[in-house]
Design an enzyme around this catalytic site. Structure first.
Site, short mmCIF file in Angstrom:
data_model
loop_
_atom_site.label_atom_id
_atom_site.label_comp_id
_atom_site.label_asym_id
_atom_site.label_seq_id
_atom_site.Cartn_x
_atom_site.Cartn_y
_atom_site.Cartn_z
N LYS A 85 -31.09 -31.39 -6.52
CA LYS A 85 -31.72 -31.81 -5.26
C LYS A 85 -30.80 -32.64 -4.39
O LYS A 85 -30.93 -32.61 -3.16
CB LYS A 85 -33.00 -32.60 -5.55
CG LYS A 85 -34.15 -31.73 -6.00
CD LYS A 85 -35.47 -32.41 -5.75
CE LYS A 85 -36.62 -31.48 -6.04
NZ LYS A 85 -37.91 -32.15 -5.94
N LYS A 111 -35.25 -19.62 -10.32
CA LYS A 111 -36.70 -19.80 -10.42
C LYS A 111 -37.36 -19.69 -9.05
O LYS A 111 -36.72 -19.99 -8.03
CB LYS A 111 -37.04 -21.13 -11.10
CG LYS A 111 -36.81 -22.35 -10.27
CD LYS A 111 -37.50 -23.58 -10.88
CE LYS A 111 -37.29 -24.75 -9.93
NZ LYS A 111 -38.02 -25.93 -10.17
N LYS A 117 -40.30 -23.65 -3.97
CA LYS A 117 -40.74 -23.98 -2.60
C LYS A 117 -39.55 -24.10 -1.66
O LYS A 117 -39.68 -23.89 -0.47
CB LYS A 117 -41.41 -25.37 -2.59
CG LYS A 117 -42.73 -25.49 -3.29
CD LYS A 117 -43.16 -26.97 -3.36
CE LYS A 117 -44.26 -27.17 -4.38
NZ LYS A 117 -44.56 -28.55 -4.70
#
Ligand code: TYM
Length: 360
Positions: A126, A219, A222
């Site tokens: 992130k 994966k 969002k």
């Protein structure tokens, strides 16, 4: 005992079982969230005490649109209810409404070791190339996650496979707290070592890790810039069918056995999605579609997906049309969550030895 994270299998915690899980109010939910988390929530509420939390404190570890945060919190609450969570059976509340999360997170920041947290891959993903500019909150995100679970002494945590590492950290933090503040304060098994519930619902891996429709090695997420990579819970039937039709496959044929899906991530993902939505093992999906082409298989998968998701998105819309009722449900659950966590926190303050603290 060294500071190395030695994952203990279990401890002698004697308290009752409790289920806790959280979902961030960031962006709209997708099929991975539904199969990895929400669908399991609804099942677990029947025979466990459950708390399902909308983790808005976690959401602010990354830049958020303040004008949207409250609505996004309602959006997740509506999704929980639409997936079958009954607020009379299980708690559904916003993390920011219960102070124990932030308080225990601070204590755990003083228990967790830098080396443990530095190993977390989610922070690396992130924060990207510019980790220096990331918030400190993003770094300690998994410590707050441990506090979420342990403020209620939760023993079981339904999550997708991507959360496995965070759960291991939660166990390490619980074990170290128990060791550091154990005897003579008398709390060697104060916190349980929480267990992740990652397995799909029907015994196979289905649902644990749903992959992108565009790339079977990534994966479903969002934050993927391609909307075609995921099925959102708010997508209509046409959109779902279109995304599945366009989903990446390979040049091989429809596999006949589970073993034959090895090394074929896109097909394995589509078969896994079918299995998780229909609540059947992967092999049954393969048996049903033996000898078929990918085209007809995808048509059948789209039908299963639309049939499973339409009631969820319809119900979500219905719950969202009455935000006051959602707010009432969340306020009631937050009251109940505070009642559970406050005695735990009183004990924690006492065990640490703060001036003026008391045992509950
Ligand atoms: P979040 O909001 O990113 O994800 C919510 C849940 O969805 C699961 N999930 C998936 N499962 C299968 N396949 C996928 N592609 C997929 N993508 C997401 C996640 O594993 C998660 O269960 N850190 C948590 C939020 C959290 C939490 C907690 C969870 C905060 N505190 C305490 C459990 C207990 C998260 O990633 O949320």
């Amino acid at each position: 005992m060294t500071d190395a994270a030695d994952h203990q299998a279990s401890n002698d915690y004697q308290g009752p079982d409790r289920v806790f899980s959280g979902v961030q109010p960031t962006g709209s939910l997708h099929l991975g969230n539904y199969l990895g988390a929400l669908k399991k929530f609804a099942r677990l509420q029947h025979d466990h005490d459950c708390l399902f939390c909308i983790v808005d404190l976690h959401a602010i570890t990354m830049p958020v649109d303040r004008a949207k945060l409250a609505d996004q919190t309602r959006h997740i609450a509506a999704a929980f209810l639409a997936a079958g969570v009954d607020p009379n059976k299980a708690g559904v509340y916003a993390q920011s409404a219960v102070p124990a999360h932030a308080e225990l997170a601070w204590y755990f920041n003083c228990v967790a070791r830098m080396g443990w947290v530095q190993r977390m891959t989610q922070f690396k993903d992130k924060s990207g190339k510019n980790a220096e500019a990331a918030s400190v909150g993003l770094f300690t995100y998994p410590v707050l996650q441990a506090a979420d679970i342990l403020a209620f002494k939760a023993t079981h945590v339904p999550v997708g496979e991507d959360q496995k590492q965070h759960l291991e950290l939660s166990r390490d933090i619980a074990a170290k707290f128990n060791r550091d503040f154990g005897e003579p304060a008398g709390a060697p098994n104060f916190f349980p070592l929480p267990e992740p519930l990652i397995q799909g619902l029907n015994g196979n891996r289905a649902g644990a890790r749903i992959m992108s429709l565009r790339d079977g090695t990534k994966k479903m997420s969002k934050s993927d810039p391609s909307d075609a990579s995921r099925i959102n819970l708010t997508d209509d039937a046409d959109m779902i069918a279109r995304k599945i039709r366009k989903a990446k496959t390979d040049t091989g044929e429809m596999p006949v056995t589970v073993e034959a899906m090895e090394g074929r991530p896109e097909i394995a993902n589509l078969v896994g999605i079918y299995a998780a939505l229909a609540d059947i093992p992967d092999q049954v999906v393969l048996d049903r579609h033996q000898g078929s082409q990918f085209g007809p298989f995808k048509t059948a998968l789209a039908e299963v997906a639309v049939e499973a998701l339409r009631p969820v998105s319809d119900l979500m819309r219905r719950y969202l049309s009455d935000p006051d009722e959602l707010d009432r449900i969340m306020a009631r659950s937050a009251d109940a969550a505070r009642e559970i966590s406050e005695p735990v926190m009183a004990d924690v303050r006492h065990i640490i030895g703060f001036h003026g603290s008391r045992a509950s």
